[in-house]
Design a protein around this motif. Structure first.
Motif, PDB file in Angstrom:
ATOM      1  N   MET A 154       0.836  -1.186   0.000  1.00  0.00           N
ATOM      2  CA  MET A 154       0.000   0.000   0.000  1.00  0.00           C
ATOM      3  C   MET A 154       0.873   1.239   0.000  1.00  0.00           C
ATOM      4  O   MET A 154       1.754   1.381   0.828  1.00  0.00           O
ATOM      5  CB  MET A 154      -0.901  -0.006   1.247  1.00  0.00           C
ATOM      6  CG  MET A 154      -1.918   1.127   1.269  1.00  0.00           C
ATOM      7  SD  MET A 154      -2.984   1.004   2.724  1.00  0.00           S
ATOM      8  CE  MET A 154      -3.925  -0.445   2.321  1.00  0.00           C
ATOM      9  N   GLU A 178      -6.781   5.129   2.817  1.00  0.00           N
ATOM     10  CA  GLU A 178      -7.288   3.840   2.340  1.00  0.00           C
ATOM     11  C   GLU A 178      -7.687   2.932   3.496  1.00  0.00           C
ATOM     12  O   GLU A 178      -8.718   2.250   3.437  1.00  0.00           O
ATOM     13  CB  GLU A 178      -6.242   3.162   1.462  1.00  0.00           C
ATOM     14  CG  GLU A 178      -6.046   3.866   0.131  1.00  0.00           C
ATOM     15  CD  GLU A 178      -4.937   3.244  -0.696  1.00  0.00           C
ATOM     16  OE1 GLU A 178      -4.278   2.319  -0.192  1.00  0.00           O
ATOM     17  OE2 GLU A 178      -4.734   3.684  -1.834  1.00  0.00           O
ATOM     18  N   LEU A 194     -11.390   1.404   3.206  1.00  0.00           N
ATOM     19  CA  LEU A 194     -11.591   0.017   2.789  1.00  0.00           C
ATOM     20  C   LEU A 194     -12.528  -0.781   3.708  1.00  0.00           C
ATOM     21  O   LEU A 194     -13.327  -1.599   3.214  1.00  0.00           O
ATOM     22  CB  LEU A 194     -10.243  -0.696   2.658  1.00  0.00           C
ATOM     23  CG  LEU A 194      -9.395  -0.269   1.454  1.00  0.00           C
ATOM     24  CD1 LEU A 194      -7.990  -0.856   1.536  1.00  0.00           C
ATOM     25  CD2 LEU A 194     -10.061  -0.683   0.141  1.00  0.00           C
ATOM     26  N   THR A 210     -10.822  -8.583   0.968  1.00  0.00           N
ATOM     27  CA  THR A 210     -10.281  -7.221   0.901  1.00  0.00           C
ATOM     28  C   THR A 210      -8.932  -7.095   1.591  1.00  0.00           C
ATOM     29  O   THR A 210      -7.976  -6.535   1.038  1.00  0.00           O
ATOM     30  CB  THR A 210     -11.266  -6.214   1.523  1.00  0.00           C
ATOM     31  OG1 THR A 210     -12.467  -6.211   0.755  1.00  0.00           O
ATOM     32  CG2 THR A 210     -10.683  -4.814   1.522  1.00  0.00           C
ATOM     33  N   CYS A 265      -5.586  -6.156  -0.646  1.00  0.00           N
ATOM     34  CA  CYS A 265      -5.087  -4.780  -0.523  1.00  0.00           C
ATOM     35  C   CYS A 265      -3.929  -4.615   0.458  1.00  0.00           C
ATOM     36  O   CYS A 265      -3.178  -3.635   0.356  1.00  0.00           O
ATOM     37  CB  CYS A 265      -6.219  -3.853  -0.094  1.00  0.00           C
ATOM     38  SG  CYS A 265      -7.645  -3.864  -1.205  1.00  0.00           S
ATOM     39  N   TYR A 305      -6.255  -2.890   9.831  1.00  0.00           N
ATOM     40  CA  TYR A 305      -7.508  -3.005   9.079  1.00  0.00           C
ATOM     41  C   TYR A 305      -8.608  -3.591   9.984  1.00  0.00           C
ATOM     42  O   TYR A 305      -9.734  -3.085  10.021  1.00  0.00           O
ATOM     43  CB  TYR A 305      -7.297  -3.889   7.860  1.00  0.00           C
ATOM     44  CG  TYR A 305      -8.554  -4.202   7.080  1.00  0.00           C
ATOM     45  CD1 TYR A 305      -8.981  -3.376   6.047  1.00  0.00           C
ATOM     46  CD2 TYR A 305      -9.315  -5.342   7.370  1.00  0.00           C
ATOM     47  CE1 TYR A 305     -10.136  -3.664   5.331  1.00  0.00           C
ATOM     48  CE2 TYR A 305     -10.457  -5.631   6.662  1.00  0.00           C
ATOM     49  CZ  TYR A 305     -10.866  -4.799   5.638  1.00  0.00           C
ATOM     50  OH  TYR A 305     -12.019  -5.083   4.943  1.00  0.00           O
ATOM     51  N   TYR A 308     -10.787   0.564  -3.554  1.00  0.00           N
ATOM     52  CA  TYR A 308     -10.509  -0.859  -3.748  1.00  0.00           C
ATOM     53  C   TYR A 308     -10.173  -1.203  -5.194  1.00  0.00           C
ATOM     54  O   TYR A 308      -9.365  -2.104  -5.467  1.00  0.00           O
ATOM     55  CB  TYR A 308     -11.726  -1.671  -3.293  1.00  0.00           C
ATOM     56  CG  TYR A 308     -11.634  -3.156  -3.572  1.00  0.00           C
ATOM     57  CD1 TYR A 308     -10.865  -3.985  -2.754  1.00  0.00           C
ATOM     58  CD2 TYR A 308     -12.308  -3.729  -4.651  1.00  0.00           C
ATOM     59  CE1 TYR A 308     -10.773  -5.350  -3.005  1.00  0.00           C
ATOM     60  CE2 TYR A 308     -12.227  -5.082  -4.902  1.00  0.00           C
ATOM     61  CZ  TYR A 308     -11.457  -5.887  -4.081  1.00  0.00           C
ATOM     62  OH  TYR A 308     -11.371  -7.234  -4.331  1.00  0.00           O
ATOM     63  N   LYS A 312      -8.364  -0.155  -7.722  1.00  0.00           N
ATOM     64  CA  LYS A 312      -7.001  -0.261  -8.255  1.00  0.00           C
ATOM     65  C   LYS A 312      -6.313  -1.546  -7.783  1.00  0.00           C
ATOM     66  O   LYS A 312      -5.560  -2.171  -8.535  1.00  0.00           O
ATOM     67  CB  LYS A 312      -6.166   0.958  -7.874  1.00  0.00           C
ATOM     68  CG  LYS A 312      -5.849   1.105  -6.407  1.00  0.00           C
ATOM     69  CD  LYS A 312      -4.941   2.302  -6.197  1.00  0.00           C
ATOM     70  CE  LYS A 312      -4.600   2.479  -4.727  1.00  0.00           C
ATOM     71  NZ  LYS A 312      -3.710   3.643  -4.514  1.00  0.00           N
ATOM     72  N   TYR A 313      -6.586  -1.959  -6.537  1.00  0.00           N
ATOM     73  CA  TYR A 313      -6.004  -3.202  -6.038  1.00  0.00           C
ATOM     74  C   TYR A 313      -6.640  -4.403  -6.734  1.00  0.00           C
ATOM     75  O   TYR A 313      -5.974  -5.410  -6.994  1.00  0.00           O
ATOM     76  CB  TYR A 313      -6.199  -3.307  -4.523  1.00  0.00           C
ATOM     77  CG  TYR A 313      -5.391  -2.304  -3.760  1.00  0.00           C
ATOM     78  CD1 TYR A 313      -4.016  -2.457  -3.593  1.00  0.00           C
ATOM     79  CD2 TYR A 313      -5.992  -1.179  -3.209  1.00  0.00           C
ATOM     80  CE1 TYR A 313      -3.265  -1.530  -2.895  1.00  0.00           C
ATOM     81  CE2 TYR A 313      -5.249  -0.247  -2.506  1.00  0.00           C
ATOM     82  CZ  TYR A 313      -3.886  -0.425  -2.354  1.00  0.00           C
ATOM     83  OH  TYR A 313      -3.148   0.509  -1.667  1.00  0.00           O
ATOM     84  N   ASP A 314      -7.920  -4.296  -7.018  1.00  0.00           N
ATOM     85  CA  ASP A 314      -8.622  -5.353  -7.728  1.00  0.00           C
ATOM     86  C   ASP A 314      -8.014  -5.546  -9.113  1.00  0.00           C
ATOM     87  O   ASP A 314      -7.741  -6.680  -9.549  1.00  0.00           O
ATOM     88  CB  ASP A 314     -10.107  -4.978  -7.842  1.00  0.00           C
ATOM     89  CG  ASP A 314     -10.967  -6.130  -8.316  1.00  0.00           C
ATOM     90  OD1 ASP A 314     -10.530  -7.287  -8.211  1.00  0.00           O
ATOM     91  OD2 ASP A 314     -12.090  -5.870  -8.787  1.00  0.00           O
TER      92      ASP A 314
END
Length: 482
Positions: free
Chosen positions: A1, A9, A13, A133, A137, A147, A204, A206-208
């Motif tokens: 990240m 983020e 998230l 997630t 991420c 998180y 989310y 962009k990570y996907d």
């Protein structure tokens, strides 16, 4: 990240959990809609809620399998999240507004069942990325603990706000669980869920997309349904996590069940609004405990240690709370600003202290599960070479929902046994020992059972911080070699 976006983020998230828990919260009131408006008996209403949850779990499994085979320029989960979000808003409104317009009887019941099954499909699509997630991420243990900490804080605030809104504002305004109650509730829930979902998706996506690109470059092995079912047999940490999560979710579902709230606060204490007061007074202390449990213990000693500490603490306070309700004068429970308050008393102080501690411990245990599931996904990729965040997340949700789905049926059957076969208990019903026993089971009994299961499962959960560090180093080496 990336560091410049790291904190923003990590704040955005976990909003996907709010979207998913809005649906869970709505399900907690569904028995009253089925009983009062659609026309099902108490036991049938509870059984249908259970059946709907199992259908929800089955759609999760199908979604996970489909997602792991999806590769688009928009990502693996993003297209499904958008379709599901739009569908949930539209079908949710139709599901509540249309059935009451139809003639009473079979047609109304069938239409509602069909609409709700469709509603579940769309909610599954919009929450398809929920369980994966943290793994997609966030790649380090401390980040995943953070998180989980933020996720826990959000859910603590969420359930406090929901309880205050429903029991102190909405129910008094609509005078019960009637059609106007559900019309207002579905509008508020879908609006709030949509906002949270869009904010989440913005960070989310962009990570996907990156995850899909990396998987194509690494050419990881594909997973089949047979492989997915094999996980239950070969992946011990996964099995332990499922048992912990399922029993914890069952307990959480029962604690927030509208019938349990009515029994304990409206009937036993004599004031349904007290439930709002309890959540309001315990929110800040619970957040502090989550910060300590996941922020201090989780980041330093790992998720497993957090789960053990929280489970032992929660079990002890559960037992003490049950004894307090049995031997204490619960009729004196009252808080400043709420009807009937005449000053602080021994029961209120003891109850508040124990509830804060118990809620804090149980929230730590519940919210450490997502970081632990992220570790399980990495462990499976390390041990089998199969990267399947969607399928593992779906299997986890399947088992979790099947176990927790038993809650409404359990309450309905228990209520029917003591004479509430036609309608569910309301605030106008008289207090009785059998009702009180059901309330204690829902508020504390199943929580105690779940916490004991956690303690046993953690003896077989071997993903320690040291082992996970070794796994991540190996996975990084594989990435460099590919």
């Amino acid at each position: 990240m990336k560091s410049r976006n790291k904190y923003l983020e990590i704040l955005c998230l976990p909003l996907i959990a709010i979207t998913a828990n809005l649906i869970t919260s709505f399900t907690g009131f569904l028995s009253y809609y089925l009983n009062n408006i659609v026309g099902f008996s108490v036991v049938l209403a509870g059984s249908f809620v259970t059946a709907f949850r199992i259908w929800d779990a089955v759609t999760d499994l199908g979604m996970g399998y489909v997602a792991d085979k999806t590769h688009t320029k928009f990502g693996r989960f993003t297209p499904y999240i958008l379709i599901g979000g739009i569908g949930t808003v539209i079908v949710g409104q139709i599901m509540i507004y249309i059935p009451p317009m139809l003639p009473e009887g079979g047609v109304r019941k069938v239409v509602f069942v069909v609409l709700y099954m469709l509603f579940v499909v769309f909610t599954t699509l919009q929450a398809s990325s929920l369980r994966s997630t943290a793994q997609v991420c966030i790649k380090d243990g401390k980040g995943r603990a953070t998180y989980g900490m933020v996720n826990g804080i959000y859910l603590t605030i969420f359930y406090t706000v929901v309880n205050v809104y429903v029991y102190s504002r909405l129910m008094p305004a609509t005078r019960g669980f009637n059609l106007q109650f559900f019309k207002t509730l579905i509008r508020v829930y879908t609006l709030a869920g949509s906002v949270c979902l869009l904010i989440y998706l913005f960070f989310y996506n962009k990570y996907d997309r990156e995850a899909v690109k990396q998987e194509e470059e690494k050419k990881t092995e594909k997973i089949s349904i047979v492989d997915a079912l094999r996980l239950f047999r070969t992946n011990t940490p996964f099995r332990m996590l499922i048992l912990s999560a399922g029993t914890d979710k069952l307990a959480t579902t029962l604690q927030g069940n509208a019938t349990i709230v009515v029994i304990m606060y409206a009937i036993a204490v004599g004031n349904a609004k007290i439930n709002s007061a309890v959540n309001s007074y315990t929110m800040i202390p619970s957040i502090i405990m989550i910060l300590l449990g996941l922020g201090a213990i989780g980041r330093k000693y790992g998720a497993k240690k957090s789960m053990l500490v929280s489970s032992w603490g929660g079990a002890i306070t559960c037992v003490l709370s049950i004894l307090l309700w049995i031997f204490g004068d619960f009729r004196t429970l009252s808080f400043p600003g709420f009807e009937g308050f005449t000053g602080w008393n021994a029961f209120t102080v003891a109850y508040l202290g124990l509830f804060v501690i118990m809620k804090g411990f149980t929230m730590i245990g519940s919210n450490v599960l997502n970081p632990m599931l992220a570790d399980v996904i990495d462990y499976e990729y390390y041990s089998s070479g199969k990267y399947c965040p969607g399928t593992i997340g779906a299997l986890f949700s399947l088992a979790d929902k099947v176990i927790s789905s038993l809650g409404p049926t359990i309450i309905a059957i228990l209520c029917a046994i003591i004479g509430f076969g036609g309608v569910l208990p309301t605030a106008e019903d008289a207090f009785s020992v059998p009702l009180f026993a059901i309330g204690i089971l829902g508020l504390y009994g199943f929580s105690l059972f779940g916490l004991i299961v956690n303690i046993i499962c953690m003896k077989f959960y071997n993903l320690t911080p040291e082992y996970m560090q070794k796994i991540r180093m190996e996975l990084n080496n594989r990435t460099k070699e590919s």
